[in-house]
Enzyme design. Structure first.
Site, PDB file in Angstrom:
ATOM      1  N   ASP A 311       0.978  -1.265   0.070  1.00 57.73           N
ATOM      2  CA  ASP A 311      -0.375  -0.435   0.007  1.00 57.73           C
ATOM      3  C   ASP A 311       0.854   0.813   0.202  1.00 57.73           C
ATOM      4  O   ASP A 311       1.747   1.257   0.404  1.00 57.73           O
ATOM      5  CB  ASP A 311      -0.281  -0.151   0.785  1.00 57.73           C
ATOM      6  CG  ASP A 311      -1.479   1.355   1.592  1.00 57.73           C
ATOM      7  OD1 ASP A 311      -2.435   1.156   0.726  1.00 57.73           O
ATOM      8  OD2 ASP A 311      -1.177   2.043   2.263  1.00 57.73           O
ATOM      9  N   GLU A 362       1.576  -0.313  -4.868  1.00 56.68           N
ATOM     10  CA  GLU A 362       0.272   0.706  -5.283  1.00 56.68           C
ATOM     11  C   GLU A 362       1.399   2.454  -5.193  1.00 56.68           C
ATOM     12  O   GLU A 362       1.233   2.584  -4.511  1.00 56.68           O
ATOM     13  CB  GLU A 362      -0.639   1.071  -4.271  1.00 56.68           C
ATOM     14  CG  GLU A 362      -1.537   1.958  -4.592  1.00 56.68           C
ATOM     15  CD  GLU A 362      -2.106   2.532  -3.399  1.00 56.68           C
ATOM     16  OE1 GLU A 362      -3.251   3.433  -4.134  1.00 56.68           O
ATOM     17  OE2 GLU A 362      -1.433   2.202  -2.624  1.00 56.68           O
TER      18      GLU A 362
END
Length: 636
Positions: A311, A362
């Site tokens: 993330d 990401e």
């Protein structure tokens, strides 16, 4: 106890990697945390924790009435504390009571704990995993497979479904229902978010306090292992969201663990995210790096996870990320060199210690070499195509009358798509915070919205790149995702929504069956534009190709044509490289998907050059639709 020296060279050579992955030190949770053992014929639990700035540490729990004087931990080398507690047992709750450098005494959750109380309680639980795995065939065959189809169904485990009382399903209940749904729709993988232990439901699992523990909301670690094992036995891979970029300020967690900055940078200009009210890990501290790498390996090795989606990588890479005051690196630049070194080290170790595991970033900027191998890049396997996502959603949210002015939004991805290995991701972030669900982003009445959404999905599945779609969007959920409620599954019995789900099933089947739709994702030869400049009509046409030689099973190709205005276009010419008959593989306007079922009277390519090709088809293009065709036989 000690950890590898901070000066470990990058990239890691085989000798260093072998030492890391064969030593307990690569997995700090093998030494730290709570471990049921027998010492001198006496059963008990050995507790250990890292708290170099602490004045005193004891372990409190069910085994001593939460009395901080009964079981003090002894100081060991390098800031570690440990003790053997003969009265402690598997299944009992505990915390570390830490008197810190600031003089405060705080009860802390075990950073390496493998199980915890259900929130709002925060105690760790002594746990010895005893699950028997039966997924050996899956584990032996898995791998990144850049030329394989990868179609991911993103799931928030707490809200995919609930029981009749509105409470979370157990992991074992979820396993069967989720596997049935995913297998029916033809996805290759699931990606689970909200799995790692977190105190606040509204963080969706992105404010992690238990980096080694599956959330107890849905059951025990063995129950979670059952979920993964069952998905594997059903032929479905499992990715997890993993959050090494920041952690919450909760007093019971990692924050100021021993009364001073320990896991976080001490300078708030480096160590605090003001947007998220979270601390940032100190990537320059070797013990913190090993804590994070150990967490990654815990999931990949002990829970057989097939990949981690990392993330908010951009927030780690840049010192000035979302801040006005920041500290330049030693060269005066904005890059966090320690975080970059950590990510390289992480990916090197993971790929060696967990063969076949996939690392997905990401990363929302143009940082170079995210999926290039170390030392040339960060070493990830895939990167989310955030640029593709933003451009495509921007285009489809436009009123069709204005789309001609943004025609390039759907062609620009092809300019850079081979620069990285991309995953086309439409995630939970796109259907929350008043952004609307995907189908409701589409302009027009309900029929036009569904037609536009079907065209959007078909373009996504025929564009080079692996696929990811968030739960609920497979049946055109009209409302935004709500983490406190189950998905509105009753809509799957409504024809308008069932038609979209039928389309997703068909797209996954085509994608998996046809090598031209997945083998050439990272190669220029995988896509050839036939018509990229008919902005006035908002029509696009391209070839998808399997670039492998026919001797290696390659050579397949298909034609994709998109008409993205609500205008019927009869006899639209599309150039093709081969004459003769063609078959219609898919039309998003088919009645089974909820369309009108526009017919194609003639699918014979004539020897009339068009779009730089030797032959051409004359196609009837339904409004807001995508057609996929293949040659039916030999060249005519």
């Amino acid at each position: 106890m000690s950890f590898p020296a901070p000066g470990l060279p990058l990239p890691l050579d085989h000798e260093h990697l072998q030492k890391l992955v064969t030593a307990d030190l690569v997995r700090p949770d093998h030494l730290l945390g709570a471990h049921p053992v027998t010492e001198g014929g006496v059963e008990g639990v050995r507790f250990a924790v890292w708290a170099p700035n602490a004045q005193h540490v004891s372990v409190v729990g069910d085994f001593n009435g939460w009395n901080g004087f009964d079981n003090p931990l002894q100081p060991l080398d390098f800031g570690f504390w440990g003790a053997f507690v003969p009265s402690a047992r598997h299944g009992q709750r505990y915390k570390f009571r830490v008197t810190g450098a600031d003089g405060r005494t705080v009860d802390k959750t075990d950073p390496h704990g493998t199980f915890a109380e259900v929130r709002p309680n925060t105690a760790s639980i002594v746990w010895q995993q005893a699950f028997t795995w039966t997924d050996q065939a899956w584990m032996a065959a898995r791998g990144p497979g850049f030329d394989r189809p990868v179609s991911v169904y993103e799931v928030h485990v707490g809200s995919w479904a609930r029981d009749e009382h509105g409470w979370f399903l157990n992991y074992r209940e979820l396993a069967h229902r989720l596997a049935d749904h995913v297998a029916e729709l033809g996805y290759t993988h699931v990606e689970l978010l909200g799995v790692m232990e977190h105190p606040f439901d509204g963080s969706w699992g992105y404010q992690v306090t238990g980096y080694y523990a599956p959330t107890s909301r849905l059951g025990s670690p063995d129950d979670f292992a059952y979920l993964v094992n069952h998905l594997h036995v059903r032929g479905i891979g499992v990715y997890l969201d993993w959050v090494p970029g920041h952690f919450p300020t909760d007093d019971s967690g990692l924050a100021h663990f021993d009364g001073a900055p320990l896991y976080e940078y001490s300078d708030p200009r480096k160590g605090f995210h003001f947007d998220w009210n979270t601390y940032i890990f100190d990537y320059g501290r070797n013990e913190v790096v090993m804590f994070l790498i150990g967490s990654a390996l815990k999931w990949l090795q002990d829970f057989h996870i097939d990949g981690l989606r990392v993330d908010a990588v951009a927030s780690m890479l840049y010192l000035d990320f979302s801040r006005s005051e920041w500290v330049p690196n030693i060269h005066g630049g904005r890059e966090n060199l320690e975080a970059i070194a950590f990510l390289k080290r992480l990916n090197e170790v993971v790929h060696h210690a967990a063969p076949g595991a996939v690392m997905v970033a990401e990363e929302s900027t143009a940082f170079p070499g995210v999926t290039a191998p170390v030392p040339f890049g960060l070493g990830f396997d895939y990167k989310w195509a955030m640029g593709w996502m933003n451009d495509t959603l921007f285009y489809f949210e436009r009123d069709p009358v204005y789309r001609k002015y943004d025609h390039h939004k759907l062609t620009f991805f092809n300019v850079y798509r081979t620069g990285e290995k991309f995953m086309l991701a439409i995630s939970h972030d796109e259907v929350v915070h008043l952004k609307k669900s995907l189908v409701m982003k589409m302009p027009g009445d309900w029929y036009a919205q569904r037609a536009g959404y079907r065209a959007f999905l078909a373009l996504m599945w025929t564009t080079p790149g692996k696929k990811l779609l968030f739960m609920g969007q497979e049946f055109a959920q009209p409302t935004e995702w709500n983490h406190d409620e189950a998905l509105p599954w009753h809509l799957t019995d409504v024809p308008d929504h069932r038609g979209v789900m039928t389309l997703v099933r068909r797209l996954n089947a085509l994608y998996r069956e046809r090598p031209d739709l997945h083998v050439g994702d990272t190669l220029d030869e995988g896509l050839l534009w036939l018509s990229a400049d008919d902005a006035e009509a908002s029509v696009y046409a391209y070839l998808r190709r399997d670039p492998r030689p026919s001797a290696q099973g390659g050579g397949a190709w298909s034609v994709v044509v998109a008409n993205l205005t609500p205008v019927y276009r009869e006899g639209y010419p599309v150039g093709v490289p081969q004459g003769g008959g063609y078959r219609l593989l898919l039309s998003t306007d088919d009645g089974e998907f909820g369309g009108f079922g526009t017919q194609q009277p003639d699918l014979t390519a004539r020897e009339e050059g068009w779009h730089g090709q030797t032959h051409s088809l004359r196609l009837n293009l339904p409004p807001l639709s995508v057609l996929v065709l293949e040659p039916a036989g030999e060249q005519g």
